[in-house]
Motif scaffolding. Structure first.
Motif, PDB file in Angstrom:
ATOM      1  N   TYR A 395       0.829  -1.211   0.000  1.00 33.82           N
ATOM      2  CA  TYR A 395       0.000   0.000   0.000  1.00 33.82           C
ATOM      3  C   TYR A 395       0.863   1.261   0.000  1.00 33.82           C
ATOM      4  O   TYR A 395       0.658   2.187  -0.791  1.00 33.82           O
ATOM      5  CB  TYR A 395      -0.918  -0.033   1.223  1.00 33.82           C
ATOM      6  CG  TYR A 395      -1.817   1.170   1.357  1.00 33.82           C
ATOM      7  CD1 TYR A 395      -3.029   1.242   0.681  1.00 33.82           C
ATOM      8  CD2 TYR A 395      -1.443   2.230   2.192  1.00 33.82           C
ATOM      9  CE1 TYR A 395      -3.858   2.351   0.828  1.00 33.82           C
ATOM     10  CE2 TYR A 395      -2.262   3.339   2.335  1.00 33.82           C
ATOM     11  CZ  TYR A 395      -3.478   3.386   1.645  1.00 33.82           C
ATOM     12  OH  TYR A 395      -4.283   4.492   1.789  1.00 33.82           O
ATOM     13  N   ASP A 396       1.869   1.279   0.876  1.00 31.50           N
ATOM     14  CA  ASP A 396       2.727   2.465   1.004  1.00 31.50           C
ATOM     15  C   ASP A 396       3.570   2.701  -0.242  1.00 31.50           C
ATOM     16  O   ASP A 396       3.887   3.849  -0.581  1.00 31.50           O
ATOM     17  CB  ASP A 396       3.654   2.318   2.214  1.00 31.50           C
ATOM     18  CG  ASP A 396       2.905   2.381   3.538  1.00 31.50           C
ATOM     19  OD1 ASP A 396       1.768   2.892   3.552  1.00 31.50           O
ATOM     20  OD2 ASP A 396       3.463   1.907   4.550  1.00 31.50           O
ATOM     21  N   ASN A 397       3.945   1.614  -0.939  1.00 32.27           N
ATOM     22  CA  ASN A 397       4.833   1.726  -2.097  1.00 32.27           C
ATOM     23  C   ASN A 397       4.100   1.611  -3.430  1.00 32.27           C
ATOM     24  O   ASN A 397       4.732   1.494  -4.472  1.00 32.27           O
ATOM     25  CB  ASN A 397       5.941   0.670  -2.009  1.00 32.27           C
ATOM     26  CG  ASN A 397       6.939   0.983  -0.922  1.00 32.27           C
ATOM     27  OD1 ASN A 397       7.892   1.720  -1.136  1.00 32.27           O
ATOM     28  ND2 ASN A 397       6.725   0.425   0.274  1.00 32.27           N
ATOM     29  N   LYS A 398       2.768   1.625  -3.363  1.00 37.07           N
ATOM     30  CA  LYS A 398       1.923   1.649  -4.563  1.00 37.07           C
ATOM     31  C   LYS A 398       2.198   0.455  -5.480  1.00 37.07           C
ATOM     32  O   LYS A 398       2.455   0.583  -6.676  1.00 37.07           O
ATOM     33  CB  LYS A 398       2.117   2.973  -5.325  1.00 37.07           C
ATOM     34  CG  LYS A 398       1.842   4.206  -4.471  1.00 37.07           C
ATOM     35  CD  LYS A 398       1.985   5.488  -5.265  1.00 37.07           C
ATOM     36  CE  LYS A 398       1.857   6.713  -4.366  1.00 37.07           C
ATOM     37  NZ  LYS A 398       0.600   6.736  -3.590  1.00 37.07           N
ATOM     38  N   LEU A 399       2.098  -0.739  -4.881  1.00 36.45           N
ATOM     39  CA  LEU A 399       2.331  -1.986  -5.605  1.00 36.45           C
ATOM     40  C   LEU A 399       1.024  -2.762  -5.753  1.00 36.45           C
ATOM     41  O   LEU A 399       0.025  -2.462  -5.099  1.00 36.45           O
ATOM     42  CB  LEU A 399       3.336  -2.857  -4.845  1.00 36.45           C
ATOM     43  CG  LEU A 399       4.654  -2.212  -4.404  1.00 36.45           C
ATOM     44  CD1 LEU A 399       5.478  -3.213  -3.603  1.00 36.45           C
ATOM     45  CD2 LEU A 399       5.432  -1.693  -5.602  1.00 36.45           C
ATOM     46  N   LEU A 400       1.045  -3.764  -6.594  1.00 34.00           N
ATOM     47  CA  LEU A 400      -0.001  -4.784  -6.603  1.00 34.00           C
ATOM     48  C   LEU A 400       0.323  -5.794  -5.509  1.00 34.00           C
ATOM     49  O   LEU A 400       1.493  -5.996  -5.161  1.00 34.00           O
ATOM     50  CB  LEU A 400      -0.054  -5.477  -7.961  1.00 34.00           C
ATOM     51  CG  LEU A 400      -0.407  -4.599  -9.169  1.00 34.00           C
ATOM     52  CD1 LEU A 400      -0.131  -5.345 -10.467  1.00 34.00           C
ATOM     53  CD2 LEU A 400      -1.862  -4.153  -9.109  1.00 34.00           C
ATOM     54  N   PHE A 401      -0.707  -6.445  -4.964  1.00 32.28           N
ATOM     55  CA  PHE A 401      -0.491  -7.359  -3.845  1.00 32.28           C
ATOM     56  C   PHE A 401      -1.377  -8.583  -3.992  1.00 32.28           C
ATOM     57  O   PHE A 401      -2.571  -8.469  -4.297  1.00 32.28           O
ATOM     58  CB  PHE A 401      -0.795  -6.659  -2.517  1.00 32.28           C
ATOM     59  CG  PHE A 401      -0.595  -7.518  -1.301  1.00 32.28           C
ATOM     60  CD1 PHE A 401       0.675  -7.820  -0.849  1.00 32.28           C
ATOM     61  CD2 PHE A 401      -1.692  -8.020  -0.599  1.00 32.28           C
ATOM     62  CE1 PHE A 401       0.865  -8.614   0.280  1.00 32.28           C
ATOM     63  CE2 PHE A 401      -1.517  -8.810   0.521  1.00 32.28           C
ATOM     64  CZ  PHE A 401      -0.234  -9.107   0.968  1.00 32.28           C
ATOM     65  N   TRP A 402      -0.774  -9.773  -3.806  1.00 31.45           N
ATOM     66  CA  TRP A 402      -1.540 -11.021  -3.815  1.00 31.45           C
ATOM     67  C   TRP A 402      -1.254 -11.766  -2.529  1.00 31.45           C
ATOM     68  O   TRP A 402      -0.092 -12.035  -2.214  1.00 31.45           O
ATOM     69  CB  TRP A 402      -1.173 -11.882  -5.020  1.00 31.45           C
ATOM     70  CG  TRP A 402      -2.118 -13.030  -5.250  1.00 31.45           C
ATOM     71  CD1 TRP A 402      -3.438 -12.941  -5.594  1.00 31.45           C
ATOM     72  CD2 TRP A 402      -1.813 -14.434  -5.171  1.00 31.45           C
ATOM     73  NE1 TRP A 402      -3.983 -14.209  -5.734  1.00 31.45           N
ATOM     74  CE2 TRP A 402      -3.009 -15.143  -5.473  1.00 31.45           C
ATOM     75  CE3 TRP A 402      -0.657 -15.144  -4.870  1.00 31.45           C
ATOM     76  CZ2 TRP A 402      -3.059 -16.531  -5.493  1.00 31.45           C
ATOM     77  CZ3 TRP A 402      -0.712 -16.542  -4.887  1.00 31.45           C
ATOM     78  CH2 TRP A 402      -1.905 -17.222  -5.199  1.00 31.45           C
ATOM     79  N   ASN A 403      -2.295 -12.092  -1.778  1.00 32.03           N
ATOM     80  CA  ASN A 403      -2.160 -12.704  -0.470  1.00 32.03           C
ATOM     81  C   ASN A 403      -2.006 -14.219  -0.618  1.00 32.03           C
ATOM     82  O   ASN A 403      -2.978 -14.968  -0.645  1.00 32.03           O
ATOM     83  CB  ASN A 403      -3.378 -12.362   0.397  1.00 32.03           C
ATOM     84  CG  ASN A 403      -3.110 -12.627   1.864  1.00 32.03           C
ATOM     85  OD1 ASN A 403      -2.419 -13.567   2.225  1.00 32.03           O
ATOM     86  ND2 ASN A 403      -3.689 -11.789   2.715  1.00 32.03           N
ATOM     87  N   LEU A 404      -0.764 -14.663  -0.717  1.00 33.72           N
ATOM     88  CA  LEU A 404      -0.464 -16.085  -0.862  1.00 33.72           C
ATOM     89  C   LEU A 404      -0.921 -16.871   0.358  1.00 33.72           C
ATOM     90  O   LEU A 404      -1.391 -18.010   0.242  1.00 33.72           O
ATOM     91  CB  LEU A 404       1.038 -16.258  -1.112  1.00 33.72           C
ATOM     92  CG  LEU A 404       1.607 -17.672  -1.118  1.00 33.72           C
ATOM     93  CD1 LEU A 404       0.914 -18.539  -2.161  1.00 33.72           C
ATOM     94  CD2 LEU A 404       3.115 -17.633  -1.363  1.00 33.72           C
TER      95      LEU A 404
END
Length: 465
Positions: A395-404
């Motif tokens: 969130y802070d680094n403006k990335l995409l995120f996938w919760n493995l």
């Protein structure tokens, strides 16, 4: 006259056993108290001991209170407003763009038509070593979008026979890495370099374990050389090439093409003046994932790869998406604060954004990992804290995120993977086996295809309007 028998009855004073009984109870309580203090999780006898804890009903686990005290470091981020279909763990978008994967999917559709090539750089740890997870993800998406071949392959490997997606044999090489440095720090994009010794050779063979790894049309070799160097390359044991690799002080690529390559073997007769970084097995179009996973890597070791080398590899291979899958080597049962680790990862993200400008970066959370508590294997307490910290970091680094972690099934999922019939994970309660890798790889593929469908619906709406 009757004779009477007179019996003499003697009354013996009874002994007092109360002190002995008290001592017996005291010693039994002492033994059980001592057994309760034993850390059974650290005892290895080849069989499992059943824990004894006479204080379990009143004991408060220290880990729980520590985690509560550390919520400031790792609390869940903003709730994601998207509702995912059942069985799909959606990719969370924390970037500034509403459609950060639009260019990626545009190119992917062109690749599906045989017009271009799409490439993902996957940087990971031992969770995806031996191409676990990635091999099934790659093969599934190659069935949809085209392509043959495993993509990037190393020159040497710790366990070459363990990987199923490519046949690999080698000898006569000196290997150095960002984890184990034995020589030059001039590493390639995969964090390794390889210097030839006498009688060196490398052989790659297409694998029949996957539909799209049996054959390929292009062989690429990556190297640096301070002078022209001879190399001997044979394709399918029939076509032999004796070539000169031109001098190049920055990472360079030599390419050989031929239809239906199933085997490549090469060696470097003269060992001086050249360093290899790896090779690639692929077609001219389609979908590829280059797996750069390194055992023992928390992600921070990638800071040791020269930025210029990474940029050169990007110019040679043209990556469209960057995936970062780390965490197992940054967490232990005692870990409570991830601030220092995240500070290091911030430096890595800054480096990657310079090397791969404009490309989306997808961060995967740490997978589930178990520890033994009171005879049962449960999710390591610090895992949830790291997952939350990684989500906040994305969130802070403006990335995409996938919760493995959630994609595996969340809390205690690793224990369920191990207990499954057949087992889906190893008894270290940390790493998957090939069946588990396939399950997680297909889970990721479903998430990926879900994102592509959303993109397709948006395109239709744009055309309709």
């Amino acid at each position: 006259m009757h004779s009477e028998k007179i019996y003499s009855i003697s009354i013996v004073k009874g002994k007092n056993y109360i002190p002995q009984a008290f001592l017996f109870v005291f010693f039994i309580a002492l033994i059980f108290s001592s057994l309760s203090l034993i850390d059974y999780d650290k005892i290895s006898l080849g069989f499992e001991l059943k824990p004894v804890n006479m204080f379990s009903d009143v004991q408060v686990e220290e880990e729980d209170s520590l985690l509560l005290a550390d919520e400031v470091v790792a609390k869940p981020i903003v709730e994601v407003d998207e509702t995912c279909p059942e069985g799909v763990e959606c990719i969370q978008n924390f970037t500034d763009s509403k459609f950060p994967l639009e260019n990626f999917f545009n190119k992917l559709h062109a690749a599906q038509k045989g017009q271009t090539k799409v490439r993902i750089a996957w940087f990971g740890d031992s969770f995806t070593d031996a191409d676990l997870v990635v091999s099934d993800l790659r093969d599934t998406l190659q069935s949809v979008y085209g392509g043959n071949g495993v993509g990037f392959v190393p020159i040497t490997s710790e366990a070459p026979g363990y990987r199923l997606s490519v046949g690999h044999a080698f000898g006569g090489w000196n290997t150095s890495s960002v984890i184990v440095r034995k020589g030059s720090a001039n590493f390639g994009i995969n964090g390794y370099n390889y210097k030839p010794d006498s009688a060196n050779f490398v052989r790659f063979t297409g694998s029949r374990k996957f539909k799209h790894t049996r054959k390929f049309d292009i062989f690429r070799l990556f190297y640096v050389a301070n002078r022209p160097v001879e190399a001997r390359i044979s394709l399918n044991d029939t076509v032999k090439h004796q070539i000169i690799l031109p001098e190049s002080l920055s990472p360079q690529m030599y390419v050989l093409g031929q239809s239906n390559i199933k085997k490549v073997k090469f060696n470097i007769p003269s060992t001086a003046g050249i360093t290899l970084f790896g090779a690639s097995l692929e077609d001219s179009t389609g979908f590829y994932i280059d797996n750069f996973s390194i055992k023992g890597n928390s992600g921070l070791s990638l800071l040791s790869i020269p930025t210029g080398n990474m940029a050169c590899f990007d110019s040679l291979l043209n990556y469209d998406l960057i995936v970062l899958q780390f965490g197992l080597n940054a967490v232990s049962a005692q870990t409570r604060n991830f601030t220092a680790y995240m500070d290091g990862m911030t430096k890595l993200i800054e480096k990657f954004k310079r090397v791969f400008p404009g490309r989306p970066i997808l961060l995967l959370s740490v997978s589930d990992r178990s520890e033994r508590k009171q005879g049962a294997y449960v999710t390591m307490k610090s895992i949830k804290g790291l997952v939350n910290a990684q989500q906040k970091f994305a969130y802070d680094n403006k990335l995409l995120f996938w919760n493995l972690y959630e994609a595996m099934g969340g809390e205690n999922s690793m224990a369920r993977f191990v207990a499954s019939n057949p087992p889906l994970a190893n008894k270290d309660y940390t790493h998957l086996n090939f069946q588990g890798g396939r399950k997680v790889g297909l889970t990721f593929a479903r998430s990926f295809i879900h994102e592509e469908k959303k993109y397709g619906e948006r395109r239709k709406n744009l055309v309709a309007n």
